[in-house]
Design a protein around this motif. Structure first.
Motif, PDB file in Angstrom:
ATOM      1  N   ALA A  36      47.491  28.975  43.584  1.00 12.99           N
ATOM      2  CA  ALA A  36      48.692  29.457  42.889  1.00 12.99           C
ATOM      3  C   ALA A  36      48.358  30.640  41.985  1.00 12.99           C
ATOM      4  CB  ALA A  36      49.312  28.318  42.087  1.00 12.99           C
ATOM      5  N   VAL A  37      47.248  30.535  41.254  1.00 13.58           N
ATOM      6  CA  VAL A  37      46.838  31.631  40.374  1.00 13.58           C
ATOM      7  C   VAL A  37      46.498  32.871  41.197  1.00 13.58           C
ATOM      8  CG1 VAL A  37      45.094  32.383  38.716  1.00 13.58           C
ATOM      9  CG2 VAL A  37      46.043  30.087  38.554  1.00 13.58           C
ATOM     10  N   ALA A  87      47.636  33.685  44.167  1.00 18.63           N
ATOM     11  CA  ALA A  87      48.858  34.267  44.724  1.00 18.63           C
ATOM     12  C   ALA A  87      49.518  35.198  43.718  1.00 18.63           C
ATOM     13  CB  ALA A  87      49.820  33.162  45.153  1.00 18.63           C
ATOM     14  N   THR A  88      49.566  34.778  42.472  1.00 17.65           N
ATOM     15  CA  THR A  88      50.149  35.614  41.422  1.00 17.65           C
ATOM     16  C   THR A  88      49.292  36.853  41.174  1.00 17.65           C
ATOM     17  OG1 THR A  88      51.170  33.701  40.342  1.00 17.65           O
ATOM     18  CG2 THR A  88      50.852  35.675  39.003  1.00 17.65           C
ATOM     19  N   ALA A  89      47.985  36.668  41.081  1.00 17.44           N
ATOM     20  CA  ALA A  89      47.091  37.782  40.766  1.00 17.44           C
ATOM     21  C   ALA A  89      47.091  38.839  41.859  1.00 17.44           C
ATOM     22  CB  ALA A  89      45.673  37.262  40.544  1.00 17.44           C
ATOM     23  N   TYR A  90      47.149  38.413  43.110  1.00 21.33           N
ATOM     24  CA  TYR A  90      47.045  39.351  44.224  1.00 21.33           C
ATOM     25  C   TYR A  90      48.387  39.793  44.780  1.00 21.33           C
ATOM     26  CZ  TYR A  90      42.089  38.049  44.330  1.00 21.33           C
ATOM     27  OH  TYR A  90      40.768  37.840  44.009  1.00 21.33           O
ATOM     28  N   GLY A  91      49.464  39.121  44.386  1.00 21.75           N
ATOM     29  CA  GLY A  91      50.780  39.500  44.861  1.00 21.75           C
ATOM     30  C   GLY A  91      51.159  38.885  46.192  1.00 21.75           C
ATOM     31  N   SER A 112      53.253  33.275  48.092  1.00 26.74           N
ATOM     32  CA  SER A 112      53.176  31.938  47.494  1.00 26.74           C
ATOM     33  C   SER A 112      51.765  31.406  47.668  1.00 26.74           C
ATOM     34  CB  SER A 112      54.161  30.984  48.174  1.00 26.74           C
ATOM     35  OG  SER A 112      53.691  30.598  49.460  1.00 26.74           O
ATOM     36  N   ALA A 113      51.508  30.244  47.037  1.00 30.01           N
ATOM     37  CA  ALA A 113      50.203  29.606  47.183  1.00 30.01           C
ATOM     38  C   ALA A 113      49.944  29.185  48.625  1.00 30.01           C
ATOM     39  CB  ALA A 113      50.108  28.400  46.256  1.00 30.01           C
ATOM     40  N   GLY A 173      51.497  41.308  49.675  1.00 31.73           N
ATOM     41  CA  GLY A 173      52.888  40.855  49.661  1.00 31.73           C
ATOM     42  C   GLY A 173      53.564  40.911  51.011  1.00 31.73           C
ATOM     43  N   ALA A 176      43.554  34.624  36.016  1.00 30.99           N
ATOM     44  CA  ALA A 176      44.707  34.549  35.106  1.00 30.99           C
ATOM     45  C   ALA A 176      44.515  35.379  33.842  1.00 30.99           C
ATOM     46  CB  ALA A 176      44.971  33.093  34.724  1.00 30.99           C
ATOM     47  N   ARG A 218      44.713  38.404  32.440  1.00 26.11           N
ATOM     48  CA  ARG A 218      45.235  39.753  32.659  1.00 26.11           C
ATOM     49  C   ARG A 218      44.667  40.763  31.662  1.00 26.11           C
ATOM     50  NH1 ARG A 218      46.113  40.515  37.366  1.00 26.11           N
ATOM     51  NH2 ARG A 218      46.902  42.552  36.690  1.00 26.11           N
TER      52      ARG A 218
END
Length: 351
Positions: A76-77, A79-83, A86-87, A198, A257, A259
């Motif tokens: 999950a982390v 997915a957010t960091a790399y764009g 979803s996980a 993405g 995470a 940033r």
């Protein structure tokens, strides 16, 4: 003027017959330059020389099998960091190296085309997966392959490819049942909007992301494949349970995470790369490409410079098929910068 180098006389060997194919092998460097001063300065990789500070980890992380909940949290982390969408589009692995043949096996054996020059292990992994492997020099030539592999930014020259061009390539490959693999090992220092992370939901794109290079923790062995959920599930199944160690799961989740550290590090690396540019240009080298983690240079005196630096305890990356190329990573601290400056000035003055 120093004589021009050949691949035979520039390239270091780790044994009687086998060339040293990768950077970072200080044992081989010590055999090649036994009288060099210690400690060696390793500029032969594109790894951040100032790593992410390791958190204190509980002893139980080393005693128990990795927790599936921690693996899901890392996905999950990431997915957010790399764009990534979803996980479910993220597969964590013990480094991207182990993913290469598994990813290559996602499509039937056929023709693998690799945009070259690039990381040599892509060719070996594709052949291991049963593909007939060929190198191409133009992105358009990748469209005829079953498996197309491209680095973005590319290693070792830092070439960047437009997202629109890559998506058009993926569309053509999809029409023919092919797959596009984009190695984004150095995208952490690339333009944020250049990543295809993405876009992996289209179904025939796999993006590879390295953790160890930007975060300077290559020994942790952590990397990611980003792909449509069906492909991601196949990759995860091939890796099996407990592929990523519990310490790597914990460190990876914290670092990805963070940033503030990431943005500060991007700025610091950009500044350091500019300093390296000035140093190399001042010594008469032509800078032909790179990223904020490394610079690729051209000089007809590459063999002489490689050995001059090695005798000074400084290791850079040479290339067997490009005898006039040398790749320089970043020094870690001011003392290392000073040693490099002194060695380069001596080479320039004696050239």
């Amino acid at each position: 003027m120093a004589k021009s180098a050949s691949a035979t006389d520039i390239f270091p060997f780790s044994g009687a017959d086998e060339p040293l194919l990768h950077g970072g092998d200080l044992s081989a460097a010590r055999r090649l330059f036994p009288a060099a001063p210690e400690p060696f300065i390793d500029l032969s990789t594109g790894i951040n020389p100032n790593p992410y500070p390791l958190p204190r980890l509980p002893a139980e992380l080393f005693a128990r099998l990795p927790d599936p909940t921690a693996l899901a949290g890392l996905a999950a982390v990431a997915a957010t960091a790399y764009g990534a969408p979803s996980a479910a589009h993220v597969v964590a692995a013990p480094g991207t190296q182990i993913l290469l043949p598994i990813v290559a096996a996602l499509v039937r054996p056929g023709r693998a085309a690799i945009l070259a020059p690039t990381y040599a292990e892509h060719a070996r992994a594709a052949a291991f997966a049963g593909h007939s492997v060929g190198e191409v020099r133009d992105i358009g030539a990748l469209a005829e392959a079953t498996l197309a592999i491209i680095g973005n930014p590319n290693n070792p020259d830092g070439r960047l490819f437009a997202k629109d061009d890559l998506m058009a390539l993926a569309k053509e490959l999809r029409r023919r049942g092919g797959m596009l693999v984009v190695d984004e090992a150095f995208m952490d220092v690339g333009p944020p909007r250049a990543s295809l992370a993405g876009e992996v939901s289209v179904g025939n794109i796999v993006v590879l992301r390295s953790f160890g290079k930007f975060f300077g923790l290559a020994g942790l062995r952590l990397g990611f494949a980003l792909a449509a959920p069906a492909l991601a599930a196949r990759l995860a199944s091939a890796l099996g349970p407990w592929a990523v160690s519990a310490p790597a799961l914990a460190v990876g989740a914290k670092a990805l995470a963070d940033r503030a550290w990431i943005e500060k590090t991007r700025r610091r690396l950009t500044k350091a790369a500019a300093r390296l540019d000035a140093l190399l240009a001042g010594a008469g080298l032509d800078i032909v490409g790179g990223t904020a983690l490394f610079r690729l240079t051209h000089t007809r005196a590459a063999s002489e410079l490689f050995h001059h630096l090695g005798r000074a305890g400084i290791v850079v990356r040479a290339f067997p098929d490009h005898a006039t190329w040398l790749r320089f990573g970043l020094p870690a601290r001011e003392q290392e910068w000073r040693r490099l400056e002194i060695a380069m000035a001596a080479f320039r003055d004696n050239g």
